[in-house]
Design an enzyme around this catalytic site. Structure first.
Site, PDB file in Angstrom:
ATOM      1  N   HIS A  46       0.840  -1.195   0.000  1.00 43.05           N
ATOM      2  CA  HIS A  46       0.000   0.000   0.000  1.00 43.05           C
ATOM      3  C   HIS A  46       0.882   1.255   0.000  1.00 43.05           C
ATOM      4  O   HIS A  46       0.479   2.311  -0.492  1.00 43.05           O
ATOM      5  CB  HIS A  46      -0.898   0.040   1.239  1.00 43.05           C
ATOM      6  CG  HIS A  46      -1.977  -0.995   1.247  1.00 43.05           C
ATOM      7  ND1 HIS A  46      -1.826  -2.201   1.872  1.00 43.05           N
ATOM      8  CD2 HIS A  46      -3.212  -0.994   0.701  1.00 43.05           C
ATOM      9  CE1 HIS A  46      -2.935  -2.907   1.719  1.00 43.05           C
ATOM     10  NE2 HIS A  46      -3.778  -2.198   1.022  1.00 43.05           N
ATOM     11  N   ASP A 117      -4.675  -7.122  -7.201  1.00 37.78           N
ATOM     12  CA  ASP A 117      -4.875  -6.392  -5.965  1.00 37.78           C
ATOM     13  C   ASP A 117      -5.255  -4.962  -6.349  1.00 37.78           C
ATOM     14  O   ASP A 117      -5.247  -4.586  -7.529  1.00 37.78           O
ATOM     15  CB  ASP A 117      -3.595  -6.427  -5.129  1.00 37.78           C
ATOM     16  CG  ASP A 117      -3.872  -6.247  -3.638  1.00 37.78           C
ATOM     17  OD1 ASP A 117      -4.978  -5.810  -3.279  1.00 37.78           O
ATOM     18  OD2 ASP A 117      -2.971  -6.551  -2.829  1.00 37.78           O
TER      19      ASP A 117
END
Length: 379
Positions: A46, A117
Site C-alpha cells: 500500500h 490487488d
C-alpha cells in the site's frame, strides 16, 4: 502477518485448502493471494514496492507450493501481488507477462480468473499511473482489474484499454477469454441469480462466532493468563492505527473495547490513542498509569507504527513499580516483545469486531486464551 495461515508451506497449504472447501460448500468463490507470494516482505505494498530477490529454486520450493496445491484443488481465482521478483521480471507480478502468463497460466496450468490487488496502492499507482498500469495488466494476462478509484479515474482506465484494442496493440481475444471465465464463475456460483434480502442472522450464530474468535487468542510463553478482577483498578490503552486500505472494514474498534470494558470491567479505564496521538490523550494515560494495579497495552502493528512503542514505554515508566503489565498484540503477532519484559503477552492475530468482543471476555476471565501460535516468534 495477519493474513497468513502460518510460516511453513504445510500450514499455509492446509489452511488454504480447508478454507477453500468451506467457502465452496457455501457457494462462495475462493480467491488465493497474493501470487506468486507475499510472505517474505517487510514493505507494505500500500505504501511502497516490495522486492523478493529469491532464486527460482526457492520460489518453487516455498512460495509457489501452496499455489500448486490450490490450483490442483480447483481454486477459481487467484489475486496478484504488487511485488517485484527480479528472477522472473523487472516489473511487479501484477504487470508481468512472464509471471502471470508464462508461469501461472503455462507452467502451473491455472485457467481460472486472474484478478489484481487494488491498483490504487502506491506500489502501482505512483510508478505506472492509471493508463499504463491498466494496459500492462491486461497485456500480462489479467482478467479483472481492481480499479477501485473514483469513477472519473475508472473512465480513464477504460479509455486506455479501448484504445489499445482499436489500435491493435492488444488482441480482442484477450478480452473474450476473460468473458468466458467470468461467465463460468457466474454459472458455478449463481451470480446471475436474484439474491433475496438477507434475513437477520440467528442469535446462536453470533454466539458461535464469538466462541470461535475466543479460541483464536493465544498467550505467548509459558503459564496461564490471570484475568483482571471486575472491581480492579486497571488502565487499558488502546492504540489505533491508520487504515491504509478501503478493504479493512470501517467500524468503531475503539468503541467496542470501551463498551466491553464498561460492561465487564467497571473498575477499569480505557484510553483510546489515535494514529495521530494528541498530547492531551497521552497525558491522560500517563496520569492514570501510577494509580492502577494493572496496565493493558493494545498495539496494532507497532513495528510499522513506532509511536505505539514510544508512548507505551512512557506509560510503563509512569506506572507503579508493582503494577502488572499486559501486552496484547492485536494484529501481527510480531509485536510480541516490543515492550521488553511484561507479565503477560496475548496474541489475537487480527482485530475484527468479533475478536475484540472475545478479547474483552478473555481479559475479564469469561474465557481463556487457548490457541496455538502458528509462527515462530524471535527476539
Amino acid at each position: 502477518r495477519t493474513r497468513s495461515f502460518g510460516d511453513t508451506v504445510e500450514s499455509v497449504t492446509a489452511g488454504a485448502l480447508s478454507t477453500m472447501r468451506g467457502l465452496a460448500e457455501a457457494r462462495v468463490m475462493a480467491t488465493v493471494k497474493h501470487f506468486p507470494g507475499h510472505g517474505d516482505t517487510s514493505i507494505d505494498s500500500h505504501l511502497g514496492l516490495p522486492v523478493i530477490d529469491h532464486p527460482l529454486s526457492r520460489l518453487h520450493e516455498i512460495e509457489l507450493a501452496p499455489y500448486r496445491a490450490t490450483i490442483a484443488a480447483g481454486v477459481p481465482a487467484i489475486m496478484t501481488s504488487h511485488i517485484v521478483f527480479p528472477v522472473l521480471d523487472e516489473h511487479p507480478a501484477t504487470l508481468s507477462k512472464p509471471i502471470l502468463t508464462v508461469l501461472l497460466r503455462g507452467e502451473l496450468g491455472f485457467d481460472g480468473l486472474i484478478v489484481t490487488d487494488s491498483l490504487s496502492m502506491d506500489a502501482i499507482d505512483h510508478r505506472y499511473g492509471l493508463e499504463d498500469s491498466a494496459v500492462r495488466c491486461k497485456a500480462a494476462g489479467v482478467d479483472v482489474l481492481e480499479s477501485n478509484e473514483s469513477l472519473d479515474k475508472q473512465v480513464i482506465r477504460h479509455r486506455a484499454l479501448t484504445s489499445v484494442i482499436e489500435n491493435g496493440l492488444l488482441p480482442p481475444e484477450a478480452f473474450g477469454q476473460t468473458i468466458q471465465r467470468l461467465d463460468e464463475v457466474r454459472r458455478t456460483y449463481g451470480m446471475d441469480e436474484v439474491t433475496p434480502p438477507l434475513a437477520p442472522a440467528p442469535g446462536e450464530w453470533r454466539a458461535e462466532a464469538t466462541r470461535i474468535a475466543a479460541n483464536t487468542i493465544a498467550i505467548a510463553g509459558e503459564g496461564s493468563f490471570q484475568p483482571i478482577v471486575a472491581s480492579e483498578r486497571a488502565l487499558i490503552v488502546d492504540f489505533q492505527r491508520l487504515r491504509s486500505s478501503e478493504a479493512e472494514d470501517p467500524f468503531n474498534r475503539g468503541g467496542i473495547i470501551r463498551d466491553g470494558v464498561a460492561r465487564l470491567l467497571p473498575g477499569a479505564a480505557v484510553v483510546t490513542v489515535s494514529h495521530s496521538p494528541a498530547g492531551e490523550t497521552v497525558q491522560t494515560a500517563l496520569d492514570a498509569a501510577g494509580k492502577v494495579s494493572t496496565i493493558v497495552l493494545l498495539t496494532r502493528d507497532a513495528a510499522d507504527f513506532p509511536y505505539q512503542v514510544e508512548i507505551g514505554g512512557r506509560i510503563m515508566d509512569a506506572a507503579d513499580p508493582d503494577a502488572r503489565m499486559v501486552h496484547v498484540a492485536l494484529r501481527g503477532p510480531y509485536d510480541a516483545g516490543c515492550f521488553g519484559t511484561v507479565s503477560d503477552t496475548l496474541l489475537t492475530f487480527g482485530d475484527p469486531a468479533v475478536t475484540l468482543h472475545a478479547l474483552v471476555d478473555v481479559l475479564a476471565g469469561k474465557t481463556s486464551p487457548s490457541a496455538g501460535i502458528p509462527v515462530q516468534l524471535r527476539g
